[in-house]
Design an enzyme around this catalytic site. Structure first.
Site, PDB file in Angstrom:
ATOM      1  N   TYR A  40       0.799  -1.119  -0.037  1.00 43.83           N
ATOM      2  CA  TYR A  40      -0.045   0.182  -0.021  1.00 43.83           C
ATOM      3  C   TYR A  40       0.930   1.176  -0.040  1.00 43.83           C
ATOM      4  CZ  TYR A  40      -4.179  -2.628   1.034  1.00 43.83           C
ATOM      5  OH  TYR A  40      -5.242  -3.817   0.987  1.00 43.83           O
ATOM      6  N   LYS A  54       2.694 -15.369   1.965  1.00 43.14           N
ATOM      7  CA  LYS A  54       2.516 -16.083   0.886  1.00 43.14           C
ATOM      8  C   LYS A  54       4.062 -16.452   0.427  1.00 43.14           C
ATOM      9  CE  LYS A  54       0.167 -17.704  -2.600  1.00 43.14           C
ATOM     10  NZ  LYS A  54      -0.777 -18.724  -2.489  1.00 43.14           N
ATOM     11  N   ASP A  96      -4.023 -17.826   1.156  1.00 38.64           N
ATOM     12  CA  ASP A  96      -5.201 -18.389   0.705  1.00 38.64           C
ATOM     13  C   ASP A  96      -5.698 -19.258   1.459  1.00 38.64           C
ATOM     14  OD1 ASP A  96      -2.554 -19.627   0.169  1.00 38.64           O
ATOM     15  OD2 ASP A  96      -3.178 -20.421  -1.921  1.00 38.64           O
ATOM     16  N   ASP A 129      -5.658  -6.385   5.970  1.00 38.65           N
ATOM     17  CA  ASP A 129      -6.764  -5.536   5.408  1.00 38.65           C
ATOM     18  C   ASP A 129      -7.724  -6.546   5.098  1.00 38.65           C
ATOM     19  OD1 ASP A 129      -8.225  -3.975   4.510  1.00 38.65           O
ATOM     20  OD2 ASP A 129      -7.196  -3.208   2.893  1.00 38.65           O
ATOM     21  N   ASP A 151     -11.306  -8.135   7.664  1.00 34.89           N
ATOM     22  CA  ASP A 151     -12.736  -8.008   7.410  1.00 34.89           C
ATOM     23  C   ASP A 151     -13.314  -9.291   7.344  1.00 34.89           C
ATOM     24  OD1 ASP A 151     -12.696  -5.359   7.264  1.00 34.89           O
ATOM     25  OD2 ASP A 151     -13.143  -5.109   5.016  1.00 34.89           O
TER      26      ASP A 151
END
Ligand code: NAD
Length: 359
Positions: free
Chosen positions: A143, A190, A222, A246, A250
């Site tokens: 980001y 990852k 994943d 992030d 959620d």
């Protein structure tokens, strides 16, 4: 009597309603345990745009940085939706995080057993409850990394980049939080593909011997997204990068089924922490005495624990909330269909019930 300076930012929509109740609960804690909480209310978001033309006036940031902690309601609403990006209320959130130098976001995803009916997962999956703490890196990674486009718009790129100190400070919070909880930390990454993830694993392995009681595990993102809905009870603390955090935070909050109940903390090194509910400004119910103030009240518990080291007081708030739920009281958002109308209360009554349960 110890005095603590708290900057409050009611913001927009239901913000003023929920901050008022949260301060009431803090005052009750102050009275009971002998602390003096001194509030300075400042402007941010749409309320600040209306008064000053800016979503985050300089004065607001100055007051926040000079406080011992900051309590935020929520910002935003349809009134300001058509403003350009850098003038929108939500810009205040990024400005606050950057200006206060908070780099870690702590988001508990807790499913209160009294509210298990609201959980979208089957009872055999979530029946044993859910209590996960996601520790997310907040100011680095993709980001904030180098980004760009080819002039002819035929290509664009973003860069995931982490330094060892950036990783270490997040993991330290992860390990320390795990020590106060069930002593398990899962690093989500990852690492089968990303070099930056492999660095996260190396740093974790180097730090782990300093926390011998913490059981460390690693999981690809994943798989973590899948495990959160298959077997969420396996997680205690999840430590992860900005983008993965992030998305997963959620997801985790959705499976609790009650966004009106979830608190969060954003922390840096020495400065004040920023505490806020995870939900937005709920313009659809603003000013109607319908907002659930419990996420903000639980954010106060985090504030007491992380910024003021007042564990006993934090626990008192959490226990009071449990007690109110045990007694069957609900705001509309957590009542569910066919809930007895005489047990459904408004924002003010819910605040008063928590204060009563503290006595
Ligand atoms: P929202 O969280 O405000 O509302 C989603 C739904 O949940 C609405 O139906 C709302 O009534 C309900 N809800 C939310 N909090 C509640 C509470 N405490 N009690 C009862 N019901 C509650 O999300 P949204 O509708 O997508 O966004 C509304 C505004 O909030 C937008 O302007 C958005 O940009 C802003 N927003 C701000 C923040 C923040 O300040 N941190 C976070 C998210 C969204």
């Amino acid at each position: 009597m110890a005095t603590y300076k708290i900057a409050t930012i009611p913001g927009d929509g239901i913000g003023p309603d929920i901050i008022r109740e949260a301060c009431g609960v803090m005052d009750a804690i102050g009275k009971k345990y002998g602390h003096n909480f001194e509030y300075t209310e400042v402007l941010a978001g749409g309320a600040a745009i209306d008064k000053t033309g800016e979503p985050l006036p300089e004065e607001t940031l100055k007051t926040c940085c000079a406080s011992d902690a900051v309590l935020l309601g929520a910002v935003g609403g349809p009134k300001w939706d058509n403003l350009p990006g850098n003038k929108r209320p939500e810009k205040a959130l990024l400005g606050l995080r950057g200006g206060m130098k908070v780099y870690a976001n702590l988001r508990p995803a807790v499913m209160f057993k009294q509210l298990s009916a609201a959980c979208p997962l089957k009872p055999e999956i979530a029946g044993n409850g859910l209590d996960i703490l996601i520790v997310r890196e907040l100011t680095g990674g993709i980001y904030f990394g180098e980004r760009g486009r080819k002039e002819d718009n035929s290509e664009a790129w973003d860069t995931e980049r982490y330094s060892v100190p950036e990783i270490e400070r997040i993991l330290k919070l992860g390990f320390e939080s795990a020590m106060k909880r069930r002593k398990k930390m899962c690093v989500v990454d990852k690492a089968n593909i990303l070099e930056s993830s492999r660095l996260w694993r190396e740093v974790t392995a180097r730090m782990a011997p300093n926390y011998p009681e913490v059981e460390v595990s690693y999981m690809y993102v994943d798989n973590a997204a899948m495990q959160l809905v298959r077997n969420p009870g396996q997680f205690d603390v999840i430590a992860t990068s900005n983008m993965f955090g992030d998305i997963l935070s959620d997801e985790a909050s959705q499976i609790t089924g009650s966004i009106g109940m979830l608190a969060s903390a954003s922390l840096g090194d020495d400065g004040p922490g920023l505490y806020e509910p995870i939900h937005g400004s709920a313009p659809d119910i603003a000013g109607q005495d319908k907002a659930n103030p419990l996420a903000t009240i639980l954010s106060c518990a985090m504030l007491l624990r992380y910024s003021f080291n007042l564990d006993k007081e934090a626990l008192a708030i959490e226990n009071a909330v449990e007690k109110v739920l045990d007694a069957g009281w609900r705001t509309g958002d957590i009542a569910g269909k066919d809930y007895p109308a005489d047990k459904i209360v408004g924002t003010k009554k819910m605040g008063a019930l928590v204060i009563e349960a503290l006595q």
